[in-house]
Design a protein around this motif. Sequence first.
Motif, mmCIF file in Angstrom:
data_model
loop_
_atom_site.group_PDB
_atom_site.id
_atom_site.type_symbol
_atom_site.label_atom_id
_atom_site.label_comp_id
_atom_site.label_asym_id
_atom_site.label_seq_id
_atom_site.Cartn_x
_atom_site.Cartn_y
_atom_site.Cartn_z
ATOM 1 N N THR A 155 0.847 -1.197 0.000
ATOM 2 C CA THR A 155 0.000 0.000 0.000
ATOM 3 C C THR A 155 0.881 1.245 0.000
ATOM 4 O OG1 THR A 155 -0.134 0.003 2.416
ATOM 5 C CG2 THR A 155 -1.855 -1.183 1.219
ATOM 6 N N ARG A 156 0.261 2.393 -0.185
ATOM 7 C CA ARG A 156 1.001 3.659 -0.204
ATOM 8 C C ARG A 156 1.674 3.914 1.137
ATOM 9 N NH1 ARG A 156 -3.418 7.977 -1.713
ATOM 10 N NH2 ARG A 156 -1.645 9.395 -1.371
ATOM 11 N N SER A 157 2.760 4.669 1.104
ATOM 12 C CA SER A 157 3.459 4.998 2.342
ATOM 13 C C SER A 157 2.564 5.846 3.231
ATOM 14 C CB SER A 157 4.754 5.759 2.043
ATOM 15 O OG SER A 157 4.469 7.064 1.569
ATOM 16 N N LEU A 158 2.820 5.789 4.538
ATOM 17 C CA LEU A 158 2.028 6.577 5.481
ATOM 18 C C LEU A 158 2.227 8.073 5.234
ATOM 19 C CD1 LEU A 158 2.466 4.623 8.842
ATOM 20 C CD2 LEU A 158 0.676 4.399 7.107
ATOM 21 N N GLN A 159 3.439 8.457 4.848
ATOM 22 C CA GLN A 159 3.695 9.875 4.553
ATOM 23 C C GLN A 159 2.857 10.344 3.368
ATOM 24 O OE1 GLN A 159 5.991 7.563 5.136
ATOM 25 N NE2 GLN A 159 7.734 8.365 6.293
ATOM 26 N N SER A 160 2.748 9.482 2.360
ATOM 27 C CA SER A 160 1.956 9.833 1.179
ATOM 28 C C SER A 160 0.473 9.939 1.525
ATOM 29 C CB SER A 160 2.160 8.776 0.086
ATOM 30 O OG SER A 160 1.315 9.018 -1.017
ATOM 31 N N LEU A 161 -0.006 9.004 2.324
ATOM 32 C CA LEU A 161 -1.411 9.032 2.749
ATOM 33 C C LEU A 161 -1.691 10.286 3.574
ATOM 34 C CD1 LEU A 161 -1.774 5.273 3.761
ATOM 35 C CD2 LEU A 161 -2.951 6.384 1.847
ATOM 36 N N ALA A 162 -0.743 10.631 4.459
ATOM 37 C CA ALA A 162 -0.912 11.819 5.297
ATOM 38 C C ALA A 162 -0.919 13.085 4.449
ATOM 39 C CB ALA A 162 0.203 11.890 6.340
ATOM 40 N N ALA A 163 -0.039 13.136 3.449
ATOM 41 C CA ALA A 163 0.026 14.310 2.575
ATOM 42 C C ALA A 163 -1.282 14.518 1.831
ATOM 43 C CB ALA A 163 1.178 14.166 1.589
ATOM 44 N N SER A 164 -1.896 13.423 1.406
ATOM 45 C CA SER A 164 -3.174 13.501 0.698
ATOM 46 C C SER A 164 -4.269 14.041 1.615
ATOM 47 C CB SER A 164 -3.557 12.118 0.172
ATOM 48 O OG SER A 164 -4.811 12.152 -0.464
ATOM 49 N N ARG A 165 -4.299 13.543 2.850
ATOM 50 C CA ARG A 165 -5.288 14.017 3.825
ATOM 51 C C ARG A 165 -5.059 15.490 4.163
ATOM 52 N NH1 ARG A 165 -9.889 10.936 4.885
ATOM 53 N NH2 ARG A 165 -9.342 8.731 4.711
#
Length: 253
Positions: A155-165
Amino acid sequence: MSNQKIKIMKTKLLLLLLCLVISVPAFSQNEKDHTTLEEVQVSPPEFTGIEGATRFLNGENANVSLLSQYMLNHVTYPEIDIESIREGKEIIRFTVHPDGSLTDFVVVNSVSPSIDQEVINAIKTTEGMWKPGYNNETIVPMEKEFSIVFKIPGTRSLQSLAASRYKRGSKLLLIKENPKRALRHFEQGLVYVPADKPMLLLHGVCLYELGDKEQACQDWNRIKALGGIEAEGWLENFCEMKGYAEMTEIISK
């Protein structure tokens, strides 16, 4: 000044503030051996991995095992969370007592209720495996904080998911002026990166807008605790404000 102008200024100034804030996601456990405060020697509790270790450890050096490695061998990723793709950084705080017992479990950052319980149950199995904390030569109860990242491979990195949010939340708050919807995105973003200062800042702004000043101040005080030049000057008086007009006035100075 009209409300519309205040809102425009608020947006511009907050965006400027965000440019000054350095994001500091933290994904590793702090394993410092000790810290010194005003010439008082403080030694935090240390996990040994040895059953009954508390009975014979009396301040001498111990062969300390990493709690993180022990937990990796004793924590199971709940199937319900894997199926629901629940990911993030779980943080649990607890107290280690002189006899090695553990109490006062607090979920600092929750990925899900099932993961909360899984991690707490695993930590409880370490009772008696701790070298107690010392304040000078006195054994005292002391808090310990443990964090573990739950991540599904592929799955996508947590940093990437956080950036999207963060991007979605910022648009909803600063452009759409919808703090209620924005808050949900920042809340999820903090599950991924609980020590991200820009996320904490705007999460607090949403809470402040929605009337929850106490929780907003907790976010801003958390930023101050994380440190950084920008935290000292910009956040000093936020918790004493009466409203957004004061916020923008403080930021603009």
